[in-house]
Design a protein around this motif. Structure first.
Motif, PDB file in Angstrom:
ATOM      1  N   ASP A   1       1.037  -1.098   0.080  1.00  0.00           N
ATOM      2  CA  ASP A   1      -0.147   0.018   0.053  1.00  0.00           C
ATOM      3  C   ASP A   1       0.877   1.135  -0.221  1.00  0.00           C
ATOM      4  O   ASP A   1       1.704   1.044   0.775  1.00  0.00           O
ATOM      5  CB  ASP A   1      -0.763   0.094   1.169  1.00  0.00           C
TER       6      ASP A   1
ATOM      7  N   MET B   1      -4.890  -5.578   2.154  1.00  0.00           N
ATOM      8  CA  MET B   1      -6.014  -4.504   2.337  1.00  0.00           C
ATOM      9  C   MET B   1      -7.381  -4.797   1.665  1.00  0.00           C
ATOM     10  O   MET B   1      -8.412  -4.048   1.697  1.00  0.00           O
ATOM     11  CB  MET B   1      -5.656  -3.235   1.893  1.00  0.00           C
TER      12      MET B   1
ATOM     13  N   MET C   1      -7.799  -4.796  -1.528  1.00  0.00           N
ATOM     14  CA  MET C   1      -8.202  -3.887  -2.551  1.00  0.00           C
ATOM     15  C   MET C   1      -8.410  -4.791  -3.839  1.00  0.00           C
ATOM     16  O   MET C   1      -9.211  -4.204  -4.993  1.00  0.00           O
ATOM     17  CB  MET C   1      -7.198  -2.812  -2.673  1.00  0.00           C
TER      18      MET C   1
ATOM     19  N   THR D   1      -9.354   2.366  -1.508  1.00  0.00           N
ATOM     20  CA  THR D   1     -10.062   2.335  -0.266  1.00  0.00           C
ATOM     21  C   THR D   1     -11.018   3.531  -0.293  1.00  0.00           C
ATOM     22  O   THR D   1     -12.017   3.503   0.359  1.00  0.00           O
ATOM     23  CB  THR D   1      -9.113   2.614   0.678  1.00  0.00           C
TER      24      THR D   1
ATOM     25  N   CYS E   1      -8.900   8.613  -3.581  1.00  0.00           N
ATOM     26  CA  CYS E   1      -7.628   8.340  -3.156  1.00  0.00           C
ATOM     27  C   CYS E   1      -6.565   8.936  -3.711  1.00  0.00           C
ATOM     28  O   CYS E   1      -6.863   8.881  -4.890  1.00  0.00           O
ATOM     29  CB  CYS E   1      -7.566   6.669  -2.757  1.00  0.00           C
TER      30      CYS E   1
ATOM     31  N   TRP F   1     -15.295  -0.276  -1.530  1.00  0.00           N
ATOM     32  CA  TRP F   1     -14.456  -0.795  -0.483  1.00  0.00           C
ATOM     33  C   TRP F   1     -14.895  -0.957   1.060  1.00  0.00           C
ATOM     34  O   TRP F   1     -15.561   0.233   1.202  1.00  0.00           O
ATOM     35  CB  TRP F   1     -13.037  -0.434  -0.513  1.00  0.00           C
ATOM     36  N   THR F   2     -14.607  -1.961   1.658  1.00  0.00           N
ATOM     37  CA  THR F   2     -14.803  -1.744   3.181  1.00  0.00           C
ATOM     38  C   THR F   2     -13.821  -2.248   3.926  1.00  0.00           C
ATOM     39  O   THR F   2     -13.057  -2.948   3.580  1.00  0.00           O
ATOM     40  CB  THR F   2     -16.212  -2.641   3.379  1.00  0.00           C
ATOM     41  N   THR F   3     -13.681  -1.671   5.033  1.00  0.00           N
ATOM     42  CA  THR F   3     -12.434  -1.953   5.925  1.00  0.00           C
ATOM     43  C   THR F   3     -12.797  -3.798   6.503  1.00  0.00           C
ATOM     44  O   THR F   3     -11.655  -4.300   7.008  1.00  0.00           O
ATOM     45  CB  THR F   3     -12.342  -1.169   7.171  1.00  0.00           C
TER      46      THR F   3
ATOM     47  N   TRP G   1     -12.594  -5.707   4.512  1.00  0.00           N
ATOM     48  CA  TRP G   1     -11.927  -6.839   3.539  1.00  0.00           C
ATOM     49  C   TRP G   1     -10.584  -6.790   3.967  1.00  0.00           C
ATOM     50  O   TRP G   1      -9.671  -7.532   3.466  1.00  0.00           O
ATOM     51  CB  TRP G   1     -12.004  -6.009   2.205  1.00  0.00           C
ATOM     52  N   ILE G   2     -10.207  -5.971   4.998  1.00  0.00           N
ATOM     53  CA  ILE G   2      -8.825  -6.147   5.638  1.00  0.00           C
ATOM     54  C   ILE G   2      -8.568  -7.490   6.309  1.00  0.00           C
ATOM     55  O   ILE G   2      -9.347  -7.813   7.026  1.00  0.00           O
ATOM     56  CB  ILE G   2      -8.425  -4.966   6.465  1.00  0.00           C
TER      57      ILE G   2
ATOM     58  N   CYS H   1      -9.088   8.259   5.106  1.00  0.00           N
ATOM     59  CA  CYS H   1      -9.572   6.931   5.577  1.00  0.00           C
ATOM     60  C   CYS H   1      -9.048   6.879   7.282  1.00  0.00           C
ATOM     61  O   CYS H   1      -9.408   5.706   7.772  1.00  0.00           O
ATOM     62  CB  CYS H   1      -9.049   5.822   4.922  1.00  0.00           C
TER      63      CYS H   1
ATOM     64  N   PHE I   1      -7.771   3.903  11.975  1.00  0.00           N
ATOM     65  CA  PHE I   1      -8.617   3.497  10.629  1.00  0.00           C
ATOM     66  C   PHE I   1      -9.978   4.020  11.005  1.00  0.00           C
ATOM     67  O   PHE I   1     -10.708   3.489  11.943  1.00  0.00           O
ATOM     68  CB  PHE I   1      -8.417   2.194  10.111  1.00  0.00           C
TER      69      PHE I   1
END
Length: 164
Positions: A20, A31, A33, A51, A55, A87-89, A91-92, A145, A161
């Motif tokens: 990243d 992440m 992505m 994200t 960005c 995108w959603t956190t 997915w990390i 973010c 985050f």
């Protein structure tokens, strides 16, 4: 000149090495992505979701993905970005959350199933000492973010985050 045969697994492995651009301890795959990889002979298409739609590192991510795939000997690489689904956190990857914490960034709480951004965030834990005795000092950090916090226990400032 014949194009080498690459598999989707080889492309995914190459993408796992693309950091990243703003947080070098995690990759674009960590992440969440990268959404899709397709291989058709000597042509590879990679689809990713940034994200945030605005960005500032979008072009760097696109170029880095292309370079990683071309390094496999692929002559034709198409890098697509998509905002659907956003995108959603969530997915990390779990191990990436721990690397974020060790790097000094509070990982996000699960965003859950709601399509709305939560105004009352779950308590943020200091990534350095683990205390919940923290306060937000700014709603926006160096990137959209993240938020800025200070821990009132260890007195250290840190980024956290946002859960989206």
């Amino acid at each position: 000149m014949t194009a080498p045969h690459v598999t989707p697994e080889q492309v995914w492995a190459a993408l796992a090495t693309v950091p990243d651009p703003e947080i070098p301890v995690v990759s674009v795959t960590d992440m969440g992505m990268v959404r899709d990889v397709s291989v058709d002979g000597g042509h590879v298409t990679v689809t990713f979701t940034p994200t945030f739609s605005g960005c500032p590192a979008l072009h760097v991510i696109r170029e880095s993905i292309g370079e990683a795939v071309r390094a496999l000997g692929v002559p034709e690489v198409e890098v697509r970005s998509t905002l659907t689904p956003p995108w959603t956190t969530d997915w990390i990857q779990e191990d990436a959350r721990e690397r974020l914490r060790q790097y000094g960034i509070a990982p996000p709480a699960p965003a859950g199933d709601s399509p709305l951004i939560t105004l009352e965030a779950d308590p943020t834990r200091c990534p350095r000492c683990g205390s919940l005795n923290v306060r937000m000092t700014a709603s926006f950090g160096p990137t959209l973010c993240k938020r800025l916090f200070v821990c009132d226990s260890c007195k250290e400032p840190f980024e956290g985050f946002k859960s989206v």
